[in-house]
Write a protein that holds these residues in place. Sequence first.
Motif, PDB file in Angstrom:
ATOM      1  N   GLU A 127      40.863  37.706  45.946  1.00  0.00           N
ATOM      2  CA  GLU A 127      39.701  38.312  45.297  1.00  0.00           C
ATOM      3  C   GLU A 127      39.990  38.652  43.856  1.00  0.00           C
ATOM      4  OE1 GLU A 127      36.806  40.769  46.490  1.00  0.00           O
ATOM      5  OE2 GLU A 127      37.118  40.635  48.634  1.00  0.00           O
ATOM      6  N   THR A 128      41.162  38.235  43.361  1.00  0.00           N
ATOM      7  CA  THR A 128      41.551  38.625  42.012  1.00  0.00           C
ATOM      8  C   THR A 128      41.174  37.548  41.014  1.00  0.00           C
ATOM      9  OG1 THR A 128      43.424  39.714  43.063  1.00  0.00           O
ATOM     10  CG2 THR A 128      43.494  39.494  40.674  1.00  0.00           C
ATOM     11  N   VAL A 129      40.611  37.986  39.906  1.00  0.00           N
ATOM     12  CA  VAL A 129      40.196  37.039  38.869  1.00  0.00           C
ATOM     13  C   VAL A 129      41.424  36.595  38.077  1.00  0.00           C
ATOM     14  CG1 VAL A 129      38.785  36.765  36.795  1.00  0.00           C
ATOM     15  CG2 VAL A 129      37.957  38.160  38.682  1.00  0.00           C
ATOM     16  N   VAL A 130      41.675  35.286  38.022  1.00  0.00           N
ATOM     17  CA  VAL A 130      42.780  34.800  37.195  1.00  0.00           C
ATOM     18  C   VAL A 130      42.281  34.011  35.989  1.00  0.00           C
ATOM     19  CG1 VAL A 130      44.541  34.786  38.975  1.00  0.00           C
ATOM     20  CG2 VAL A 130      43.081  32.804  38.713  1.00  0.00           C
ATOM     21  N   ARG A 131      41.009  33.702  35.968  1.00  0.00           N
ATOM     22  CA  ARG A 131      40.449  33.020  34.805  1.00  0.00           C
ATOM     23  C   ARG A 131      38.949  33.253  34.820  1.00  0.00           C
ATOM     24  NH1 ARG A 131      39.767  26.751  34.983  1.00  0.00           N
ATOM     25  NH2 ARG A 131      37.722  27.407  35.657  1.00  0.00           N
ATOM     26  N   ASN A 185      31.375  29.580  40.672  1.00  0.00           N
ATOM     27  CA  ASN A 185      30.430  29.813  39.594  1.00  0.00           C
ATOM     28  C   ASN A 185      29.555  30.997  39.961  1.00  0.00           C
ATOM     29  OD1 ASN A 185      30.596  27.951  37.405  1.00  0.00           O
ATOM     30  ND2 ASN A 185      30.180  26.353  38.892  1.00  0.00           N
ATOM     31  N   VAL A 186      29.537  32.003  39.125  1.00  0.00           N
ATOM     32  CA  VAL A 186      28.584  33.097  39.309  1.00  0.00           C
ATOM     33  C   VAL A 186      27.430  32.821  38.349  1.00  0.00           C
ATOM     34  CG1 VAL A 186      28.229  35.565  39.211  1.00  0.00           C
ATOM     35  CG2 VAL A 186      30.430  34.665  39.898  1.00  0.00           C
ATOM     36  N   GLY A 187      26.278  32.578  38.856  1.00  0.00           N
ATOM     37  CA  GLY A 187      25.128  32.226  38.016  1.00  0.00           C
ATOM     38  C   GLY A 187      24.972  30.720  37.960  1.00  0.00           C
ATOM     39  N   PRO A 188      24.057  30.174  37.135  1.00  0.00           N
ATOM     40  CA  PRO A 188      23.143  30.916  36.261  1.00  0.00           C
ATOM     41  C   PRO A 188      22.044  31.681  36.998  1.00  0.00           C
ATOM     42  CG  PRO A 188      22.738  28.550  36.094  1.00  0.00           C
ATOM     43  CD  PRO A 188      23.906  28.716  36.986  1.00  0.00           C
ATOM     44  N   ASP A 218      39.304  38.962  28.927  1.00  0.00           N
ATOM     45  CA  ASP A 218      40.434  39.885  28.807  1.00  0.00           C
ATOM     46  C   ASP A 218      40.247  41.115  29.679  1.00  0.00           C
ATOM     47  OD1 ASP A 218      39.937  38.366  26.263  1.00  0.00           O
ATOM     48  OD2 ASP A 218      41.990  39.035  25.930  1.00  0.00           O
ATOM     49  N   MET A 219      39.002  41.589  29.782  1.00  0.00           N
ATOM     50  CA  MET A 219      38.749  42.793  30.573  1.00  0.00           C
ATOM     51  C   MET A 219      38.794  42.500  32.064  1.00  0.00           C
ATOM     52  SD  MET A 219      35.903  45.017  28.589  1.00  0.00           S
ATOM     53  CE  MET A 219      34.592  43.848  28.701  1.00  0.00           C
ATOM     54  N   CYS A 220      38.444  41.265  32.445  1.00  0.00           N
ATOM     55  CA  CYS A 220      38.313  40.956  33.870  1.00  0.00           C
ATOM     56  C   CYS A 220      39.604  40.462  34.511  1.00  0.00           C
ATOM     57  CB  CYS A 220      37.223  39.906  34.076  1.00  0.00           C
ATOM     58  SG  CYS A 220      35.580  40.529  33.746  1.00  0.00           S
ATOM     59  N   LEU A 221      40.561  39.949  33.710  1.00  0.00           N
ATOM     60  CA  LEU A 221      41.770  39.377  34.295  1.00  0.00           C
ATOM     61  C   LEU A 221      42.496  40.415  35.146  1.00  0.00           C
ATOM     62  CD1 LEU A 221      43.404  37.145  31.552  1.00  0.00           C
ATOM     63  CD2 LEU A 221      42.008  36.487  33.491  1.00  0.00           C
ATOM     64  N   GLY A 222      42.852  40.014  36.359  1.00  0.00           N
ATOM     65  CA  GLY A 222      43.582  40.913  37.243  1.00  0.00           C
ATOM     66  C   GLY A 222      42.703  41.881  38.002  1.00  0.00           C
ATOM     67  N   GLN A 223      41.399  41.868  37.720  1.00  0.00           N
ATOM     68  CA  GLN A 223      40.481  42.740  38.458  1.00  0.00           C
ATOM     69  C   GLN A 223      39.895  41.974  39.640  1.00  0.00           C
ATOM     70  OE1 GLN A 223      40.101  45.851  37.440  1.00  0.00           O
ATOM     71  NE2 GLN A 223      40.598  45.871  35.278  1.00  0.00           N
ATOM     72  N   LYS A 224      39.264  42.714  40.536  1.00  0.00           N
ATOM     73  CA  LYS A 224      38.622  42.067  41.680  1.00  0.00           C
ATOM     74  C   LYS A 224      37.285  41.454  41.254  1.00  0.00           C
ATOM     75  CE  LYS A 224      41.600  43.448  44.907  1.00  0.00           C
ATOM     76  NZ  LYS A 224      42.812  43.253  44.092  1.00  0.00           N
ATOM     77  N   LEU A 225      36.819  40.516  42.064  1.00  0.00           N
ATOM     78  CA  LEU A 225      35.568  39.831  41.724  1.00  0.00           C
ATOM     79  C   LEU A 225      34.405  40.813  41.602  1.00  0.00           C
ATOM     80  CD1 LEU A 225      33.852  37.281  41.333  1.00  0.00           C
ATOM     81  CD2 LEU A 225      33.665  37.119  43.797  1.00  0.00           C
ATOM     82  N   ALA A 226      34.337  41.750  42.566  1.00  0.00           N
ATOM     83  CA  ALA A 226      33.233  42.712  42.542  1.00  0.00           C
ATOM     84  C   ALA A 226      33.289  43.567  41.278  1.00  0.00           C
ATOM     85  CB  ALA A 226      33.284  43.602  43.780  1.00  0.00           C
ATOM     86  N   ASP A 227      34.513  43.817  40.781  1.00  0.00           N
ATOM     87  CA  ASP A 227      34.631  44.610  39.553  1.00  0.00           C
ATOM     88  C   ASP A 227      34.231  43.799  38.332  1.00  0.00           C
ATOM     89  OD1 ASP A 227      35.478  46.755  40.985  1.00  0.00           O
ATOM     90  OD2 ASP A 227      37.601  46.271  40.788  1.00  0.00           O
TER      91      ASP A 227
END
Lengths: 196, 394
Positions: free
Chosen positions: B52-56, B31-34, B368-377
């Motif tokens: 480190e890859t976002v899958v959901r 969980n990032v946040g709240p 949609d924008m975050c899928l497949g990107q790294k967490l920091a991104d």
Amino acid sequence: MSISIEHVKTFLEKELPGISLKKVRESLLLQNPADLPSAARALKDSSVFKLDFLSSITGADYLDYLEAVYHFYSMQNKTGAVTLRVRVKRGSPNIPTLVPVYRGAEFQEREAYDMYGIVFEGHPDLRRIFMWDGFEGFPLRKDYEQEDSETLEIADVQWLEKRSVQIPAEMKQKAEELHRDGKRAIARQPTDKNTP
Amino acid sequence: MEKTLQSGDFKEKSFVLRGERDVDTQTLEINVGPQHPSTHGAFRMNILLDGETVVRLKPVMGYLHRNHEQIAENMSYAATMPYTDRLDYFSSMSNNFGYAMCVEKLASIEVPERAEYIRVIMAELTRLVNHVSLIGFLLNDLGAFFTPVVYAFREREKILDIFEEVSGSRMMCNYLRFGGVKTDIGANTLEGIKKIVRAFPAFLEEFETLLTKNEILCMRCQNIGILRPELAVNASITGPMLRASGVNYDLRKVDKYSVYDRFSFKIPLGSRGDVYDRYFVRILEMHESVKILEQALKDIPQGDIINRKMAPFVKAPRNFKPAVGEAYARVEAPKGELGYYIVSDGTAQPWRYHVRAPSLINLTILEDMCLGQKLADAIVILGSVDIVLGEVDH
């Protein structure tokens, strides 16, 4: 630039035979909610209107029925708005979802569900969006019992007294009266209003 | 080798990882946040990570929910004005603008010319405030911790001083009234605004020298969080985010509301729709806002600041009862299309009041924008969406 609502009405009646439309102010009321996705798709795919942008979905409560209002615009033609509305009974508030046609409907339909309890059939993820999961009731409905923040209930009195907070005698008395009558401190409802 | 990841409560979408990895990894749900500095308020992202890859990614909001719409339905029209300040608390003037426009449309109220110019000047100053702070916060998310923000806030503070001078408050301005504005702006204030506007391009140049071609910023932002124009239009994305994807749609040009048709300015467009484009479109928009401000300050006419018919209602707001009807009005707020929908039943309170919040709807495609990107991104992508939780949660 605006689009004439009569023009939209003739187009939809020609495109979708059997659709029943009624003009309400500057908008079209779809008598059968099941027609909504096909009407939206027809307007989106039409070479004349090109309504590719769903700006807003609004739920509303008119006591006899619940309503969803859709404002469409065209980003290609830079025209709009075309307003469609759908009315459903309070007992069976089911409207087909627009998410397959417009992704932008996803959060707005969740919002209308959260606040009015309108069930958007076929929505991929119809959950409450602002209220928490265990919340009961739909806060923006006109019959939602809003708690009176000025009046204390017996539980509030006990909670405050446990923390040694001084409570005025009449407030305490009022709380005891409410408790004796088995009532809750509910703010006045706007039932004396007439629906517009 | 292909591997499909699926989690229990997320059956409808799955993400296929491609690569030559032969190590089995476990997915990790975080969980990032709240309470997290990079969520720009009390906002939570439920993220499923593979390495480190976002899958959901599921956005969770509502921590700041106060049922703004119900509050407005239980009050007179004028009493809602200060509440609109608290929607997007970075740009209260734009929120006032949208609400005032909607009520004016509902009750067919004309606005004097001088008031329209003042509104445009305030709305464009708000855009400068919003974009400059957004870029500061975006750089925070990138790891340039608080140095760019200090530069941004130095400029923001000068504009907030102007807001305080005209409205009495730095952020919660409550400045617009139906049919005009609350107070006139004096010659000294106008001179102050002119000074800020004259100095602003030099500041932008300084800002850009530090940022635009900075190698770290380019590497972190380019080709990250790409949003295709078709998806952006379909998902009702508006504002600088939409224009960064290359769709030319700005309500100031499309609807030509207020007096925007009298100024010459351009609509900056991006080409790739990545985080860098969203950053750069905002920089260019500030240049255009400066152009509008220069023209508006030159042309501002003398005259009334509020419609004379509306002046009695400023002192007795409960006498203001628009006829039965409905209106939908929208303005180009710094974050996107801010719409208001009001239904009047002929009494002093609206029957239905609805806000189309750009921040909320722009979050639709965050996953949609975050899928497949790294967490920091993912953090940077969220920063580039530009949300304010007061508006997301109404």
